[in-house]
Design an enzyme around this catalytic site. Structure first.
Site, PDB file in Angstrom:
ATOM      1  N   LYS A  42      88.769  29.509  82.679  1.00 16.88           N
ATOM      2  CA  LYS A  42      88.506  29.163  84.081  1.00 16.88           C
ATOM      3  C   LYS A  42      88.096  30.413  84.851  1.00 16.88           C
ATOM      4  O   LYS A  42      88.698  31.476  84.680  1.00 16.88           O
ATOM      5  CB  LYS A  42      89.773  28.563  84.684  1.00 16.88           C
ATOM      6  CG  LYS A  42      89.643  28.078  86.129  1.00 16.88           C
ATOM      7  CD  LYS A  42      90.932  27.406  86.592  1.00 16.88           C
ATOM      8  CE  LYS A  42      90.807  26.841  87.993  1.00 16.88           C
ATOM      9  NZ  LYS A  42      92.043  26.095  88.388  1.00 16.88           N
ATOM     10  N   SER A  72      91.186  21.664  90.192  1.00 21.13           N
ATOM     11  CA  SER A  72      90.216  22.729  90.322  1.00 21.13           C
ATOM     12  C   SER A  72      89.697  23.226  88.978  1.00 21.13           C
ATOM     13  O   SER A  72      88.685  23.907  88.942  1.00 21.13           O
ATOM     14  CB  SER A  72      90.820  23.915  91.093  1.00 21.13           C
ATOM     15  OG  SER A  72      91.922  24.465  90.391  1.00 21.13           O
ATOM     16  N   SER A  78      95.838  20.783  89.386  1.00 17.39           N
ATOM     17  CA  SER A  78      94.529  21.275  88.954  1.00 17.39           C
ATOM     18  C   SER A  78      94.303  21.297  87.458  1.00 17.39           C
ATOM     19  O   SER A  78      93.191  21.581  87.015  1.00 17.39           O
ATOM     20  CB  SER A  78      94.287  22.686  89.508  1.00 17.39           C
ATOM     21  OG  SER A  78      93.986  22.624  90.876  1.00 17.39           O
TER      22      SER A  78
END
Lengths: 426, 426
Positions: free
Chosen positions: B74, B143, B167
């Protein structure tokens, strides 16, 4: 006009006097120029950059809570305009692209980032170049070595350090400063090198309790007025000599007994406290948690620069940390949580624990930074503590006394600290 | 020879098959080249760098636990050889000088860092460019949008995300993945952008429970063999529909009821659980803590780039976060700790809570990333949870079911997850 030179003022005095950032910075720079050869508190300091910042602060239309106050930043904390080297040649010349949260909050309040203060290697034990301002043969303490020496030597009124074992309280005490470790979790660590996140906090170093209160307020991102301190109420005090009492020098024993007597005389209820036997393995528990986390946090350096890590660090913390299994770590974490709940219980009967800040005056020898024995309990306890520069030992070297409060009672700690200063006529 | 193309293999299958890193990487790159235009999972991917890494891994003398397994990272997690942009133009082109601890531990185990996966802005709500692999009109969730879409679309077998609200669990569920949020504090976050440290964890995304167990083992810095899972024992299950049950779609209701029935049929003791009324304000408590911390952690961006922060972020989380006082924050933190102790009590009677992973299938619309309602309780609770891709809804879109265990019982959670998969014939 202030009687004292500007570089000797506290943050609170600088603000009260509405001194220009440039005049204060100039005075600090001149003092640093005189003293730095003997102290070596700074890893990075660029006078031109300091004066540029000062002029920009003087031009701001609104005065901030730290308007024009010079601050030293431990060199494990990111700064966008200065290198951040974590006390190791591995990261020599590294320049972060943004400020740590605490640095950005300082600048927002009008604080002036004076420079980067010397840290031990990765905020661990291998010392940096700093010497004790009063005796170059002695350690200034660690790991926030430069922060404490610079504040103690009147180079700057305020500095940020960090504490994972005793890295703020011990050097602050050694250098005659007020040192503060907040309740774990209170102040944000974004942009600060993680040593061991379960224990890490910022640490603030100053020359007055009021300055600590002011700076904590800024770093908590508060907007309103700095909270007023009521120093009128005598605290209930527990004197806790701990299992390390026999390791303290005569000056430290005298400081604790003297402080307890002075507090009692001033109206405090003072009792002796012996921690339950469950606290005996505290150093082992602390060591497991901190070494396990530290060794994993240094994964990149271990992968790429293992040979450039000091032998001390490799053969102690890293070796142990890498050898612990997750289950051993989890066990230590659970033990730590149990001790925290027990400490909460202790504080039902007391407002403040009085205990040494260190085993004695700063020891001779620059290859180590002194013992953190008197901090590991409270660091693991997540409790807030302050060291107050109220006593001294051989050669007039400073001896601090440490006050500890229950988790989340930082404000009560500050009030008790101010009360204790007043009880000593300070 | 594997029947499936290499890019469809799980990490465990890649390792069992002793496939070369280069062959696996090549297969993944080819699939990514076909699919990326429709998915947009990658913020940074350099095929040449991937193949270089793969060849270096194939030359290592010792095989690591993740030997040759491609992993997506990420883009709020630091990588020394790739940019790290936090989902915002403010940090466009930023290249960290070292790897985050989790990245360095991945590489040490022979894992191949494939590239950086798309995140929402600062791992908050403002979406990145990623579309749902099965329907470009739908969100992949956030996210950890790119991490989940890339694993779900068979571009890579494993990815790291993070979770501060929902997330990891939500996007993993939306993309038909196994998602895992560990007990808070278990896996190190050094080198990961802090959103709100009191809640942040890494999140792992895979296509099998076994892969999650393997990767957690690596990221905990463990040395021995991956712990074996005993999937033979039926768990005591509490079905917890929560106060958000009325917001779920029919497929989600059917998934939870179907899962409970399947578990009961396979021998689990299944009961209904209604959380006490003290859990009603959970979203408000979570919001106070996360917004207070987030707003202070973004101090540098607020000082220097306020206008380049999305309107969504400025007018919601930042505005609220900056307005909270420290006392309000501390109150919310204390409320959170009380709820955690209550949750511990709940788990005296149950091994596992069964609850939705999200209110429904991934919603249509790319200007939001779906609701985190079914994660905020457990995130605040610091409990470990997994989402399992066992059901589906309209258009065959995935519907996950979430299993939650007591703090520190991640291994029991994995065993219950595997048992649940088996009960469903998977």
């Amino acid at each position: 006009m202030a009687q004292k030179p500007l570089h000797e003022l506290t943050a609170t005095e600088i603000i009260a006097g509405r001194h220009s950032a440039e005049a204060v910075a100039q005075s600090c720079l001149e003092h640093i120029a005189r003293r730095e050869p003997a102290v070596q508190a700074w890893q990075f300091l660029n006078p031109e950059l300091v004066l540029q910042q000062a002029r920009a602060i003087d031009k701001r239309s609104e005065r901030g809570l730290l308007q024009g106050v010079p601050v030293g930043i431990k060199d494990i904390i990111d700064t966008a305009d200065m290198p951040t080297e974590y006390g190791t040649p591995i990261h020599a010349g590294h320049r972060p692209h943004m400020d740590a949260a605490c640095v950005a909050l300082t600048r927002r309040a009008g604080g002036l980032i004076m420079g980067k203060t010397v840290t031990t290697e990765f905020a661990n034990r291998h010392p940096g170049k700093t010497m004790h301002p009063m005796d170059p043969k002695r350690t200034p303490g660690g790991s926030s070595s430069g922060s404490a020496a610079a504040v103690g030597d009147r180079m700057i009124p305020l500095a940020i350090g960090t504490q994972t074992t005793g890295s703020t309280i011990r050097p602050a005490a050694y250098n005659g400063c007020v040192g503060y470790r907040p309740t774990w979790g209170d102040l944000r660590l974004a942009g600060v090198m993680e040593a061991a996140g379960s224990l890490d906090t910022l640490g603030l170093i100053a020359r007055s309790v009021e300055d600590i209160v002011l700076y904590r307020h800024v770093l908590a991102g508060e907007h309103g007025a700095v909270p007023a301190l009521d120093a009128g109420k005598a605290p209930r005090v527990a004197v806790c000599r701990t299992q390390f009492w026999n390791d303290t020098d005569a000056a430290t024993k005298a400081a604790i007994e003297g402080c307890a007597a002075t507090m009692a005389k001033a109206g405090a209820k003072v009792s002796d406290l012996t921690l339950p036997a469950s606290f005996d393995p505290i150093e082992e528990i602390h060591q497991r948690i901190s070494s396990f986390e530290f060794a994993r946090n240094r994964a990149w350096e271990i992968n790429h620069h293992y040979e450039r890590i000091s032998k001390t660090l490799r053969e102690n913390r890293l070796k142990h940390g890498l050898a612990y299994t997750f289950e051993q770590y989890r066990g230590a974490r659970a033990d730590g949580e149990k001790l925290r709940l027990q400490l909460d219980d202790v504080f039902r009967d007391y407002d403040i624990i009085l205990t040494p800040s260190a085993p004695g005056v700063p020891p001779v020898g620059l290859n180590a930074t002194g013992s953190a024995a008197f901090s590991s309990i409270w660091t693991l306890g997540h409790t807030p503590s302050v060291t107050l520069p109220l006593y001294s030992g051989e050669q007039g070297l400073p001896v601090g006394v440490q006050l500890v409060a229950r988790r989340d009672r930082d404000h009560a700690l500050f009030e008790a600290a101010l009360w204790t200063m007043r009880a000593h006529g300070r």
